[in-house]
Design a protein around this motif. Sequence first.
Motif, PDB file in Angstrom:
ATOM      1  N   ASP A 187     -29.266  84.105  97.370  1.00  0.00           N
ATOM      2  CA  ASP A 187     -28.156  84.419  98.278  1.00  0.00           C
ATOM      3  C   ASP A 187     -27.905  83.365  99.329  1.00  0.00           C
ATOM      4  OD1 ASP A 187     -27.680  86.776  96.900  1.00  0.00           O
ATOM      5  OD2 ASP A 187     -29.079  87.901  98.142  1.00  0.00           O
ATOM      6  N   LEU A 188     -28.194  82.121  99.020  1.00  0.00           N
ATOM      7  CA  LEU A 188     -27.814  81.013  99.893  1.00  0.00           C
ATOM      8  C   LEU A 188     -27.121  79.935  99.051  1.00  0.00           C
ATOM      9  CD1 LEU A 188     -31.039  80.628 102.109  1.00  0.00           C
ATOM     10  CD2 LEU A 188     -28.873  81.652 102.779  1.00  0.00           C
ATOM     11  N   PRO A 189     -25.799  79.994  98.848  1.00  0.00           N
ATOM     12  CA  PRO A 189     -24.825  80.984  99.328  1.00  0.00           C
ATOM     13  C   PRO A 189     -24.941  82.286  98.543  1.00  0.00           C
ATOM     14  CG  PRO A 189     -23.751  79.428  97.876  1.00  0.00           C
ATOM     15  CD  PRO A 189     -25.168  78.935  98.051  1.00  0.00           C
ATOM     16  N   PRO A 190     -24.233  83.335  98.983  1.00  0.00           N
ATOM     17  CA  PRO A 190     -24.315  84.640  98.306  1.00  0.00           C
ATOM     18  C   PRO A 190     -23.991  84.544  96.815  1.00  0.00           C
ATOM     19  CG  PRO A 190     -23.196  84.866 100.411  1.00  0.00           C
ATOM     20  CD  PRO A 190     -23.390  83.386 100.196  1.00  0.00           C
ATOM     21  N   LEU A 192     -25.916  83.165  94.497  1.00  0.00           N
ATOM     22  CA  LEU A 192     -26.637  82.068  93.849  1.00  0.00           C
ATOM     23  C   LEU A 192     -28.136  82.295  93.971  1.00  0.00           C
ATOM     24  CD1 LEU A 192     -26.658  79.258  92.477  1.00  0.00           C
ATOM     25  CD2 LEU A 192     -26.718  78.269  94.781  1.00  0.00           C
TER      26      LEU A 192
END
Length: 212
Positions: A187-190, A192
């Motif tokens: 989730d970094l980015p959401p 991934l």
Amino acid sequence: GAPAAVAPAGVTAPAGRRQTWVGLSGEAQLFIDGSSNKTARLPQVVFSVTHRPTDWFRMVAAVEADDGTSLAMQQAFFEVAPHPAIGLRAGLMIVPLGLVNLVPEPTSYLTVDRPLTDQLIIPTTWRELGVGIFGEIGPGLRYQGEVLSGLDGSGLSATAPLWGGRGDGNGIAVHDAAVAGRLELADLPPGLVIGGGGYYGYRRWGVPGLGG
């Protein structure tokens, strides 16, 4: 938060409240050829029960039936997680290698059958008896580490190298243990997830050609 094939991801029960989940998943196939001959298959059915008597203790059991001919435990373990950064798990656990092996039911894979990578290289479903730790040590940074029963060297083959070497909970090789681990950042980015896993172990049953 650590992946488990039959547990609702990210679900935490309120403190002191008991919760139980019952799950059933399956896959059915129907083949019709040009002459209208029909062939039906039931490749996999999984029945699971997850019980959380408190917010820090969980018990998981799942039974898997393959092709309507074999029935076996897929998972059977308990876990204690007093803090998000550290938890203990013991029993019959899925080896933390590969996305399909961690969640071996449709629709975790996008093909009709399990990809060949997850049949011939990672022998999905691959489960072994052992103990492990898991946790989330930062936002989205999760880890798993397990000490497991090692592979049975007498069951290895050229066509499906590791498939026949799995213990599947039939016994534990105390003197030929293996270690497996997984690290992922989510989730970094959401949306991934980046991660990797590894396995190291010796052969079992004293097969001389596999020494070292």
